[in-house]
Design a protein around this motif. Structure first.
Motif, PDB file in Angstrom:
ATOM      1  N   SER A   7      26.994  35.893  58.445  1.00 45.95           N
ATOM      2  CA  SER A   7      26.985  35.499  59.856  1.00 45.95           C
ATOM      3  C   SER A   7      26.974  36.710  60.782  1.00 45.95           C
ATOM      4  N   LEU A   8      27.451  37.849  60.271  1.00 49.61           N
ATOM      5  CA  LEU A   8      27.448  39.093  61.046  1.00 49.61           C
ATOM      6  C   LEU A   8      26.143  39.871  60.863  1.00 49.61           C
ATOM      7  N   GLY A   9      25.260  39.322  60.034  1.00 51.43           N
ATOM      8  CA  GLY A   9      24.007  40.021  59.762  1.00 51.43           C
ATOM      9  C   GLY A   9      24.149  41.114  58.715  1.00 51.43           C
ATOM     10  N   ARG A  10      25.287  41.116  57.974  1.00 55.23           N
ATOM     11  CA  ARG A  10      25.505  42.126  56.936  1.00 55.23           C
ATOM     12  C   ARG A  10      24.795  41.728  55.643  1.00 55.23           C
TER      13      ARG A  10
ATOM     14  N   LEU B 189      28.903  46.012  50.885  1.00 58.82           N
ATOM     15  CA  LEU B 189      29.625  44.783  50.581  1.00 58.82           C
ATOM     16  C   LEU B 189      29.093  44.208  49.275  1.00 58.82           C
ATOM     17  N   VAL B 190      29.999  43.829  48.386  1.00 59.06           N
ATOM     18  CA  VAL B 190      29.623  43.212  47.113  1.00 59.06           C
ATOM     19  C   VAL B 190      30.315  41.859  47.015  1.00 59.06           C
ATOM     20  N   GLY B 191      29.571  40.848  46.616  1.00 57.18           N
ATOM     21  CA  GLY B 191      30.148  39.534  46.372  1.00 57.18           C
ATOM     22  C   GLY B 191      29.919  39.127  44.926  1.00 57.18           C
ATOM     23  N   ASP B 192      30.992  38.942  44.167  1.00 58.20           N
ATOM     24  CA  ASP B 192      30.871  38.477  42.781  1.00 58.20           C
ATOM     25  C   ASP B 192      31.244  36.996  42.762  1.00 58.20           C
ATOM     26  N   LEU B 193      30.254  36.154  42.469  1.00 56.58           N
ATOM     27  CA  LEU B 193      30.430  34.703  42.577  1.00 56.58           C
ATOM     28  C   LEU B 193      30.989  34.063  41.314  1.00 56.58           C
ATOM     29  N   THR B 194      31.368  34.882  40.348  1.00 59.35           N
ATOM     30  CA  THR B 194      31.960  34.349  39.117  1.00 59.35           C
ATOM     31  C   THR B 194      33.179  33.495  39.439  1.00 59.35           C
ATOM     32  N   ASN B 195      33.302  32.379  38.744  1.00 60.10           N
ATOM     33  CA  ASN B 195      34.396  31.404  38.929  1.00 60.10           C
ATOM     34  C   ASN B 195      34.250  30.560  40.191  1.00 60.10           C
ATOM     35  N   GLU B 196      33.206  30.838  40.979  1.00 58.25           N
ATOM     36  CA  GLU B 196      32.862  29.995  42.148  1.00 58.25           C
ATOM     37  C   GLU B 196      34.065  29.796  43.088  1.00 58.25           C
ATOM     38  N   ARG B 197      34.770  30.872  43.382  1.00 64.30           N
ATOM     39  CA  ARG B 197      35.956  30.762  44.221  1.00 64.30           C
ATOM     40  C   ARG B 197      35.572  30.496  45.679  1.00 64.30           C
ATOM     41  N   PRO B 198      36.166  29.476  46.327  1.00 64.81           N
ATOM     42  CA  PRO B 198      35.864  29.174  47.738  1.00 64.81           C
ATOM     43  C   PRO B 198      36.107  30.357  48.664  1.00 64.81           C
ATOM     44  N   SER B 199      37.151  31.136  48.391  1.00 63.68           N
ATOM     45  CA  SER B 199      37.461  32.264  49.269  1.00 63.68           C
ATOM     46  C   SER B 199      36.340  33.298  49.249  1.00 63.68           C
ATOM     47  N   VAL B 200      35.738  33.514  48.073  1.00 60.76           N
ATOM     48  CA  VAL B 200      34.640  34.473  47.979  1.00 60.76           C
ATOM     49  C   VAL B 200      33.417  33.945  48.725  1.00 60.76           C
ATOM     50  N   TYR B 201      33.128  32.665  48.579  1.00 63.20           N
ATOM     51  CA  TYR B 201      32.008  32.071  49.305  1.00 63.20           C
ATOM     52  C   TYR B 201      32.218  32.180  50.809  1.00 63.20           C
ATOM     53  N   TYR B 202      33.432  31.958  51.241  1.00 65.14           N
ATOM     54  CA  TYR B 202      33.727  32.072  52.670  1.00 65.14           C
ATOM     55  C   TYR B 202      33.487  33.498  53.161  1.00 65.14           C
ATOM     56  N   GLU B 203      33.998  34.483  52.413  1.00 61.88           N
ATOM     57  CA  GLU B 203      33.865  35.879  52.827  1.00 61.88           C
ATOM     58  C   GLU B 203      32.405  36.302  52.864  1.00 61.88           C
ATOM     59  N   VAL B 204      31.627  35.893  51.857  1.00 62.66           N
ATOM     60  CA  VAL B 204      30.199  36.220  51.829  1.00 62.66           C
ATOM     61  C   VAL B 204      29.498  35.545  53.006  1.00 62.66           C
ATOM     62  N   GLY B 205      29.837  34.292  53.266  1.00 64.40           N
ATOM     63  CA  GLY B 205      29.230  33.581  54.398  1.00 64.40           C
ATOM     64  C   GLY B 205      29.549  34.246  55.723  1.00 64.40           C
ATOM     65  N   TYR B 206      30.789  34.714  55.857  1.00 66.96           N
ATOM     66  CA  TYR B 206      31.165  35.397  57.092  1.00 66.96           C
ATOM     67  C   TYR B 206      30.366  36.692  57.249  1.00 66.96           C
TER      68      TYR B 206
END
Length: 312
Positions: free
Chosen positions: A260-263, A240-257
């Motif tokens: 939460s799964l321990g990934r 899993l890769v999370g690119d936080l550029t542009n600070e998109r809420p949807s990306v933050y949500y997906e990374v947070g989820y």
């Protein structure tokens, strides 16, 4: 596993449940639950049972759990059943336990509330037994689940010795929770932005060199809600890769989820991107340009996979 033992357990469960529901029908009648009772008294029918019937319910619930205890290890070892079958069994046991208390089990998945690409909020997953369930409906639901369990039990009888050639068995050395050599990229999506597409191309190129297929949300083939498919990718992709550029809420949500799964999520951001407080404690290297992104990602993948890139 001795499938005969499982079949015997299901037969015993059927007999005990039949006795319970017969008694419940005699004591509560066959009427349906009044609409105004749905959210007021989940024990509407249970309270009408005699102590003898309640004890029979408890005994049947114990038999149910004993039967399910035979299912789960066998599911994991089966060469023809997969995680979806295991989910069916787990859902059945919750539904069946609720019916034996004359309640209605309900469950719902996580839901992202959004409007034109902007995330407005998240409705978390959940489950409940808050509604009463009349005996006649509870009985029907219980035996629907019995049919599901009997079907799965039939498939458990299939062993590697009688599987047709070419049907692969599960590899016991691989976790069944993810798909090897897959990656899901959580990042801003804007095909009108050349920079965005270049960044995504860099991710795909680097993973490809290690024999890993990387995709992002807009490449998912789906027939259901896109958010459901995204969640499934987060659950099952090996990387899993999370690119936080542009600070998109949807990306933050997906990374947070994912967290939460321990990934474990590999995080990056373009130089100058701020990190919100909820991810501030995580390592999130910056990159100035595509060349630097490729360089740091290739090193990371070498360390993570413990191998050198194989593809040009």
């Amino acid at each position: 596993m001795d499938t005969k033992e499982l079949s015997t357990g299901i037969a015993t469960l059927t007999i005990e449940a039949t006795s319970f529901f017969d008694a419940a029908l005699a004591e509560c009648g066959e009427g349906t639950t009044p609409h105004w009772h749905f959210n007021e008294n989940r024990n509407l029918y249970w309270d009408q049972l005699t102590q003898k019937s309640r004890l029979l319910s408890q005994k049947t619930q114990e038999t149910l759990l004993n039967v399910i205890a035979l299912f789960i290890p066998s599911l994991k070892a089966s060469p023809v059943l997969d995680e979806s079958d295991e989910k069916d069994v787990r859902r059945c046991v919750k539904r069946m336990r609720a019916t034996l208390k004359l309640r209605k089990f309900s469950a719902w998945d996580i839901e992202v509330l959004h409007d034109e690409g902007s995330v407005l909020g998240v409705s978390p997953p959940g489950q409940s037994e808050d509604k009463s369930n009349p005996p006649v409906e509870a009985r029907n639901e219980f035996f629907e689940c019995i049919e599901i369990l009997e079907g799965i039990a039939q498939l458990l009888k299939i062993t590697p010795a009688n599987i047709p050639d070419g049907l692969p068995s599960k590899n016991p050395n691989l976790s069944q929770s993810y798909r090897p050599n897959t990656a899901f990229i959580m990042m801003p999506i804007d095909k009108e932005s050349p920079d965005n597409e270049d960044v995504y191309g860099a991710y795909k190129e680097c993973f490809y060199k290690f024999g890993i297929n990387a995709i992002r949300a807009d490449e998912i083939e789906h027939e259901d809600l896109i958010t459901t498919r995204i969640i499934e990718e987060i659950k099952t992709s090996e990387f899993l890769v999370g690119d936080l550029t542009n600070e998109r809420p949807s990306v933050y949500y997906e990374v947070g989820y994912a967290h939460s799964l321990g990934r474990r999520v590999i995080l990056y951001r373009k130089k100058g991107t701020s990190i919100h407080f909820d991810l501030a404690a995580y390592n999130c290297p910056e990159y100035k340009n595509i060349t630097e992104l490729k360089s740091v990602l290739m090193r990371r993948l070498e360390e993570t996979t413990n191998r050198k890139p194989e593809k040009g």
